[in-house]
Design an enzyme around this catalytic site. Structure first.
Site, PDB file in Angstrom:
ATOM      1  CG  HIS A 106       0.292 -30.494  27.962  1.00 60.26           C
ATOM      2  ND1 HIS A 106       1.097 -31.561  28.250  1.00 60.26           N
ATOM      3  CD2 HIS A 106      -0.258 -30.756  26.741  1.00 60.26           C
ATOM      4  CE1 HIS A 106       1.049 -32.427  27.254  1.00 60.26           C
ATOM      5  NE2 HIS A 106       0.231 -31.966  26.318  1.00 60.26           N
ATOM      6  CD  GLU A 107      -2.949 -29.005  24.732  1.00 67.09           C
ATOM      7  OE1 GLU A 107      -2.455 -28.831  23.602  1.00 67.09           O
ATOM      8  OE2 GLU A 107      -3.188 -30.142  25.193  1.00 67.09           O
ATOM      9  CG  HIS A 110       1.642 -29.333  22.461  1.00 67.29           C
ATOM     10  ND1 HIS A 110       2.704 -30.199  22.367  1.00 67.29           N
ATOM     11  CD2 HIS A 110       0.674 -30.006  23.136  1.00 67.29           C
ATOM     12  CE1 HIS A 110       2.397 -31.340  22.953  1.00 67.29           C
ATOM     13  NE2 HIS A 110       1.163 -31.244  23.445  1.00 67.29           N
TER      14      HIS A 110
END
Length: 190
Positions: A106-107, A110
């Site tokens: 997920h990170e 980003h």
């Protein structure tokens, strides 16, 4: 993590591991880019350029799961680049419901320039700037069978890596998300 990005054109290779014992960095850091412990840690440990993914593990003091710098932030603050995740969210870690490594996935999303599908928190805006992710008003917590916060869009992205579902429920990125990641990375990272 490479399995989660399979078919996207992105792949990751571990080049080195650095360990630095600093109790303040590990235990007192909060999930804010301006946190003084985070800034100090990244200034001391960051290596490489815009295309080098630096991953840091800590025990966040405020229950944050992870935090990433967006690619467009690199040139203003190159030493603040990278991803910080909760140390026990790795596969097999002790963090219940978040121990399959998907916080890192997920990170890194980003870090590649992808937003949450619920970005903006409404059903009428641009959301995550990706056309193939339905509008979503709120994050997903847990692992519901279905959720639909924006009825006109056909259901929330409860299985998407960029939502907040439990790891066992996160299974995919959309093609549009990976197109955005490629565009943002080409513009700012590679």
């Amino acid at each position: 993590m490479n399995a989660h990005y399979k078919g996207s054109g992105f792949g990751f290779k571990l080049k080195q591991i650095k360990r630095k014992k600093n109790t303040n960095w590990f235990k007192k850091m909060k999930g804010k880019p301006s946190d003084s412990y985070m800034v100090a840690m990244k200034n001391a440990l960051h290596t490489g350029g815009a295309g080098t993914l630096n991953v840091y593990t800590v025990d966040f003091a405020d229950n944050t799961l992870g935090l990433a710098a967006f690619p467009w932030d690199y040139y203003g603050h190159p030493k603040r680049d990278g991803v910080v995740i909760q140390f026990n969210s790795y596969p097999g870690g002790s963090l219940k419901n978040y121990n399959q490594g998907k916080t890192l996935t997920h990170e890194v999303g980003h870090w590649l320039g992808v937003y949450h599908p619920f970005e903006g928190g409404n059903c009428n805006g641009m959301g995550d700037y990706v056309v193939d992710t339905p509008q979503q008003k709120t994050p997903t917590y847990g692992c519901p069978k279905s959720k639909n916060t924006c009825p006109q869009s056909g259901g929330d992205n409860i299985h998407n890596f960029m939502d907040y579902s439990y790891d066992k429920c996160m299974t995919k990125f959309t093609k549009g998300q990976m197109t955005r990641a490629t565009q943002m990375s080409n513009a700012y990272r590679f």
